[in-house]
Structure formats: structure tokens, C-alpha cells
Design an enzyme around this catalytic site. Structure first.
Site, PDB file in Angstrom:
ATOM      1  N   SER A  16       0.809  -1.222   0.000  1.00 51.18           N
ATOM      2  CA  SER A  16       0.000   0.000   0.000  1.00 51.18           C
ATOM      3  C   SER A  16       0.841   1.270   0.000  1.00 51.18           C
ATOM      4  CB  SER A  16      -0.941   0.011   1.201  1.00 51.18           C
ATOM      5  OG  SER A  16      -0.214   0.162   2.410  1.00 51.18           O
ATOM      6  N   LYS A  31       0.828   4.285   6.977  1.00 53.03           N
ATOM      7  CA  LYS A  31       0.200   5.154   5.974  1.00 53.03           C
ATOM      8  C   LYS A  31       0.815   6.547   6.071  1.00 53.03           C
ATOM      9  CE  LYS A  31      -2.898   1.934   4.957  1.00 53.03           C
ATOM     10  NZ  LYS A  31      -2.822   1.168   3.694  1.00 53.03           N
TER      11      LYS A  31
END
Length: 275
Positions: free
Chosen positions: A82, A153
Site C-alpha cells: 500500500s 500510511k
């Protein structure tokens, strides 16, 4: 009768020659002085041959590593793609756990590791005690994947920010200012899913750099918390890639958010959150 006459003194029993009187065991073995105990412990630790010394050295190293990992810098194994473009699957990154301990707070553009419970994970998966302990110890030194509730993230919005995607040029907007995201994975759009949200105070809006392969705040808009992550769930800031050797480097800081105005000053701020 002569009352002044004294009885003759009784002879004392002579001691046998060459025989000493036996004392108590405690008198023969006096208690160790408190000053001698550290010296005795040191002799025990340093004695006993190479195996004992090797075991002692290994124990000291493991304890030191766990203390550093728990309170200062923790290795973190990147489990997914990701964040590709910045972090690759299998990278061991070093997470600065002191970055936000002394009054500082996550900023736009920071790459953070956080506990996704109550934001990305509503019902945490159960794990038996032994497995949890093994995972915790091994992941603390970067040997195993972290707990399934841990995520890495990038912070895109902080408390009070209005984050919207996308504008007429297809760019992400924060407080009405278009953001040129130079860290995105090549070929990725800022988002294929439109959204418009005001981040609550004390929360973060986070997204992966590989937007087409990232489950992030966008995917949890309809859940409790609206996809935002509580600041107190942030474990630390990713500052370095420590492994593999050919990727060892400090994480490049982005200037993409340098011109973003404070909340309330950007054009169009104050929209109703929706996704």
C-alpha cells in the site's frame, strides 16, 4: 569448731591438650558482608566458562533491544504494497517512538505506523496468549509481521482540515489548496473514489502512497470514526529504511503540503463530510 575455716577450693578440670573447644556453625561461617555480595555475583556472572558468558551476553543484548524497541525506536516489517513508491513489501523500517511524545503532533506528509483498532478495525481478531507473545517479541525486532491491527500510511489531513478529492485537474485538495503529491506510485491517481471530509480534532486522515492498492481512510468512511485515526493511536513516525541494505536510507520529507493553509483559511473550507 572453727567456723572461719574455708573449704578447700575444688580443682578445675584441666582441658585436654591439643583439643580446641568447638564453636557453633554460625561462628565458623559468618554471614557474608553486604559489600561482598556484588563481588560474588560478578564472579558468578563472569565465571563458569565461555557458554555462561555467551548466554549472559545474549540475554543482555535481547533485553537492551527490547527496551529500545518498546520506548525509542522500533523496527517494523512492511507487510503490504500500500505504500509502494516509498516503501516496498518486506522493508524493515525504523519507527521513531519519541517523535510525538513531547508535545509534537503528526503533520501532513508524515509517514506513520498506528494501531488501527476502533478506526480501521472495529472487531480485532482474537489471538491466543502464546502466539501473541511470540509475535510481539519477534515483531519488536523486525523478524515477523506486526499485529494485523498495525498499519503504515501517510498523513494527508490533521484535525480541522478539509480534505477533498478531486478538483477539476484531478488533484487532492486540503483546505482548498491543490496538493501535488510527488510521492504517489507512478501511474496512480490521487483517488478513484471521490470524497469530501472535515477531519475532527484529535484525528488524522491517512492514505497509502500506492492509492490503487491501498485500503485506507477512504475505505472506512461509512464506519464509526468515518475513517479517521485517533492521534493517540499513532505508534510513531517512520524515519528510516533499515533493511535491506541496498535500500537503507532516511525517509525523504515531502514538500507537497508546504503551502497548505491552516484550517479555516482555505477556500471552500467548512463543507459537510461525505464520501
Amino acid at each position: 569448731m572453727d567456723t572461719d575455716a574455708q573449704l578447700p577450693e575444688r580443682d578445675r578440670s584441666p582441658e585436654p591438650e591439643g583439643v580446641k573447644e568447638q564453636g557453633s556453625r554460625s561462628s565458623r561461617f559468618p554471614p557474608a558482608s553486604p559489600r561482598s555480595r556484588p563481588a560474588a555475583a560478578w564472579r558468578w556472572l563472569t565465571g563458569g566458562g565461555p557458554l555462561r558468558r555467551a548466554g549472559l551476553l545474549l540475554t543482555v543484548c535481547l533485553v537492551s533491544l527490547l527496551l529500545v524497541s518498546n520506548y525509542l525506536v522500533q523496527p517494523f516489517l512492511v507487510p503490504s504494497g500500500s505504500m509502494r513508491g516509498t516503501l516496498e513489501v518486506g522493508d524493515r523500517v525504523l519507527v521513531d517512538k519519541l517523535a510525538y511524545r513531547f508535545g509534537d503532533a503528526p503533520r501532513r506528509g508524515d509517514v506513520v505506523v498506528f494501531d488501527g483498532r476502533e478506526s480501521f478495525v472495529q472487531d480485532a481478531p482474537s489471538e491466543n496468549v502464546v502466539t501473541a507473545l511470540i509475535r510481539r517479541g519477534a515483531s519488536a525486532v523486525g523478524l515477523m509481521q506486526p499485529a494485523p491491527t498495525s498499519y503504515v500510511k501517510r498523513v494527508v489531513g490533521v484535525g480541522g482540515d478539509r480534505v477533498r478529492c478531486c478538483d477539476r485537474r484531478g488533484l487532492l485538495e486540503v483546505n482548498g489548496h491543490p496538493v501535488l503529491e510527488d510521492y504517489l506510485y507512478p501511474g496512480d491517481a490521487p483517488s478513484q473514489v471521490p470524497f469530501d471530509i472535515v477531519v475532527p480534532e484529535g484525528k488524522l486522515w491517512v492514505m497509502g502512497d500506492h492509492r490503487s492498492d491501498s485500503r485506507d481512510s477512504r475505505d472506512h468512511l461509512g464506519e464509526p470514526g468515518g475513517g479517521t485515526v485517533p492521534v493517540d493511536r499513532v505508534i510513531g513516525r517512520v524515519d528510516w529504511i533499515g533493511w535491506p541494505l541496498d535500500r537503507m536510507t532516511s525517509l525523504r520529507q515531502t514538500g507537497a503540503f508546504a503551502d497548505v493553509p491552516d484550517p479555516g483559511r482555505g477556500a471552500g473550507h467548512g463543507g459537510i463530510p461525505h464520501g
